[in-house]
Design a protein around this motif. Sequence first.
Motif, PDB file in Angstrom:
ATOM      1  N   PHE A   1      -0.976  12.644 -19.899  1.00 50.58           N
ATOM      2  CA  PHE A   1       0.227  11.925 -19.834  1.00 50.58           C
ATOM      3  C   PHE A   1       0.536  11.486 -18.297  1.00 50.58           C
ATOM      4  CE2 PHE A   1       4.932  12.518 -19.165  1.00 50.58           C
ATOM      5  CZ  PHE A   1       5.315  11.657 -20.416  1.00 50.58           C
ATOM      6  N   VAL A   2       0.106  12.143 -17.401  1.00 53.95           N
ATOM      7  CA  VAL A   2       0.449  11.732 -15.802  1.00 53.95           C
ATOM      8  C   VAL A   2      -0.635  10.703 -15.568  1.00 53.95           C
ATOM      9  CG1 VAL A   2       0.319  12.702 -13.615  1.00 53.95           C
ATOM     10  CG2 VAL A   2       1.429  14.169 -15.317  1.00 53.95           C
ATOM     11  N   ASP A   3      -1.937  10.735 -15.982  1.00 52.72           N
ATOM     12  CA  ASP A   3      -2.391   9.603 -15.845  1.00 52.72           C
ATOM     13  C   ASP A   3      -2.138   8.281 -16.318  1.00 52.72           C
ATOM     14  OD1 ASP A   3      -5.264   8.343 -15.073  1.00 52.72           O
ATOM     15  OD2 ASP A   3      -5.565   8.619 -17.235  1.00 52.72           O
ATOM     16  N   ALA A   4      -1.631   8.370 -17.591  1.00 50.35           N
ATOM     17  CA  ALA A   4      -1.130   7.188 -18.202  1.00 50.35           C
ATOM     18  C   ALA A   4       0.148   6.594 -17.465  1.00 50.35           C
ATOM     19  CB  ALA A   4      -0.764   7.389 -19.520  1.00 50.35           C
ATOM     20  N   HIS A   5       1.122   7.583 -17.204  1.00 48.16           N
ATOM     21  CA  HIS A   5       2.539   7.207 -16.353  1.00 48.16           C
ATOM     22  C   HIS A   5       2.025   6.595 -14.762  1.00 48.16           C
ATOM     23  CE1 HIS A   5       5.901   7.705 -18.781  1.00 48.16           C
ATOM     24  NE2 HIS A   5       5.148   8.599 -19.585  1.00 48.16           N
ATOM     25  N   GLY A   6       1.091   7.373 -14.299  1.00 51.42           N
ATOM     26  CA  GLY A   6       0.611   6.685 -12.810  1.00 51.42           C
ATOM     27  C   GLY A   6       0.227   5.559 -13.176  1.00 51.42           C
ATOM     28  N   LYS A   7      -0.917   5.138 -13.819  1.00 55.84           N
ATOM     29  CA  LYS A   7      -1.364   3.658 -13.927  1.00 55.84           C
ATOM     30  C   LYS A   7      -0.068   2.841 -14.288  1.00 55.84           C
ATOM     31  CE  LYS A   7      -4.989   5.331 -16.762  1.00 55.84           C
ATOM     32  NZ  LYS A   7      -5.981   5.252 -17.632  1.00 55.84           N
ATOM     33  N   GLU A   8       0.667   2.917 -15.162  1.00 59.69           N
ATOM     34  CA  GLU A   8       1.542   2.232 -15.623  1.00 59.69           C
ATOM     35  C   GLU A   8       2.399   1.928 -14.298  1.00 59.69           C
ATOM     36  OE1 GLU A   8       3.246  -0.473 -18.199  1.00 59.69           O
ATOM     37  OE2 GLU A   8       1.335   1.085 -18.401  1.00 59.69           O
ATOM     38  N   ALA A   9       2.968   2.937 -13.529  1.00 59.83           N
ATOM     39  CA  ALA A   9       3.689   2.666 -12.463  1.00 59.83           C
ATOM     40  C   ALA A   9       3.027   1.704 -11.321  1.00 59.83           C
ATOM     41  CB  ALA A   9       4.109   4.087 -11.829  1.00 59.83           C
ATOM     42  N   LEU A  10       1.969   2.205 -11.197  1.00 56.32           N
ATOM     43  CA  LEU A  10       0.944   1.382 -10.060  1.00 56.32           C
ATOM     44  C   LEU A  10       1.019   0.115 -10.829  1.00 56.32           C
ATOM     45  CD1 LEU A  10      -0.748   1.318  -7.627  1.00 56.32           C
ATOM     46  CD2 LEU A  10      -2.634   2.303  -9.045  1.00 56.32           C
ATOM     47  N   ASN A  11       0.399  -0.290 -11.874  1.00 56.93           N
ATOM     48  CA  ASN A  11       0.233  -1.713 -12.474  1.00 56.93           C
ATOM     49  C   ASN A  11       1.708  -2.548 -12.190  1.00 56.93           C
ATOM     50  OD1 ASN A  11      -2.326  -1.678 -12.931  1.00 56.93           O
ATOM     51  ND2 ASN A  11      -1.973  -0.680 -15.040  1.00 56.93           N
ATOM     52  N   PHE A  12       2.851  -1.782 -12.647  1.00 53.29           N
ATOM     53  CA  PHE A  12       3.922  -2.425 -12.722  1.00 53.29           C
ATOM     54  C   PHE A  12       4.359  -2.787 -11.210  1.00 53.29           C
ATOM     55  CE2 PHE A  12       8.779  -2.139 -12.278  1.00 53.29           C
ATOM     56  CZ  PHE A  12       9.068  -3.324 -12.699  1.00 53.29           C
ATOM     57  N   ASN A  13       4.197  -1.942 -10.133  1.00 55.19           N
ATOM     58  CA  ASN A  13       4.389  -2.290  -8.843  1.00 55.19           C
ATOM     59  C   ASN A  13       3.549  -3.261  -7.989  1.00 55.19           C
ATOM     60  OD1 ASN A  13       7.001  -0.558  -7.979  1.00 55.19           O
ATOM     61  ND2 ASN A  13       5.912   0.725  -9.303  1.00 55.19           N
ATOM     62  N   LEU A  14       2.311  -3.145  -8.440  1.00 49.59           N
ATOM     63  CA  LEU A  14       1.400  -4.150  -7.926  1.00 49.59           C
ATOM     64  C   LEU A  14       1.897  -5.585  -8.529  1.00 49.59           C
ATOM     65  CD1 LEU A  14      -1.927  -2.706  -8.375  1.00 49.59           C
ATOM     66  CD2 LEU A  14      -0.953  -3.349  -6.169  1.00 49.59           C
ATOM     67  N   SER A  15       2.460  -5.555  -9.550  1.00 49.67           N
ATOM     68  CA  SER A  15       2.926  -6.804 -10.054  1.00 49.67           C
ATOM     69  C   SER A  15       4.225  -7.399  -9.471  1.00 49.67           C
ATOM     70  CB  SER A  15       3.265  -6.693 -11.736  1.00 49.67           C
ATOM     71  OG  SER A  15       2.044  -6.412 -12.477  1.00 49.67           O
ATOM     72  N   ILE A  16       5.133  -6.447  -9.320  1.00 47.80           N
ATOM     73  CA  ILE A  16       6.321  -6.540  -8.556  1.00 47.80           C
ATOM     74  C   ILE A  16       6.072  -7.116  -7.313  1.00 47.80           C
ATOM     75  CG2 ILE A  16       8.380  -5.525  -7.672  1.00 47.80           C
ATOM     76  CD1 ILE A  16       8.673  -6.255 -10.490  1.00 47.80           C
ATOM     77  N   THR A  17       4.966  -6.583  -6.439  1.00 51.38           N
ATOM     78  CA  THR A  17       4.729  -6.973  -5.314  1.00 51.38           C
ATOM     79  C   THR A  17       4.340  -8.508  -5.186  1.00 51.38           C
ATOM     80  OG1 THR A  17       4.312  -4.875  -4.253  1.00 51.38           O
ATOM     81  CG2 THR A  17       3.320  -6.721  -3.061  1.00 51.38           C
ATOM     82  N   ILE A  18       3.549  -9.056  -6.259  1.00 50.22           N
ATOM     83  CA  ILE A  18       2.921 -10.336  -6.310  1.00 50.22           C
ATOM     84  C   ILE A  18       4.087 -11.218  -6.558  1.00 50.22           C
ATOM     85  CG2 ILE A  18       1.561 -11.681  -7.727  1.00 50.22           C
ATOM     86  CD1 ILE A  18      -0.383  -9.539  -7.833  1.00 50.22           C
TER      87      ILE A  18
END
Length: 118
Positions: free
Chosen positions: A49-66
Amino acid sequence: MNEYLASSKEDRTWAMVAHLSTLSGSFIPLGNVLGPLIIWLIKREGSAFVDAHGKEALNFNLSITIYAAISTVLIFVLIGAVLLFGLFVFWIVCMILACIKANEGNMYRYPLTIRFIK
């Protein structure tokens, strides 16, 4: 996505912290990416659960930075400031929704996210 239901309150808390850690970007350059990355790297082995949420938060914030970098360049064409403001509001709303879902023990998929880490 039901395979990612939280098994404990601790899992829900860490998943929520992964999303909230993005606020560190307000004080630390690229903290919005580093916060979720650190939480994900530390806690991914202990809970799917934490793995999935962590990846999701990381992917979203990488996208937002771009998206923010592109909007910053577009300031010279006078549309970038409006895009940056809209992006900021979008970022805050999505982060709050993700925190609520994580606290409830459910998975949340951010919209408009580039999936760098699968």
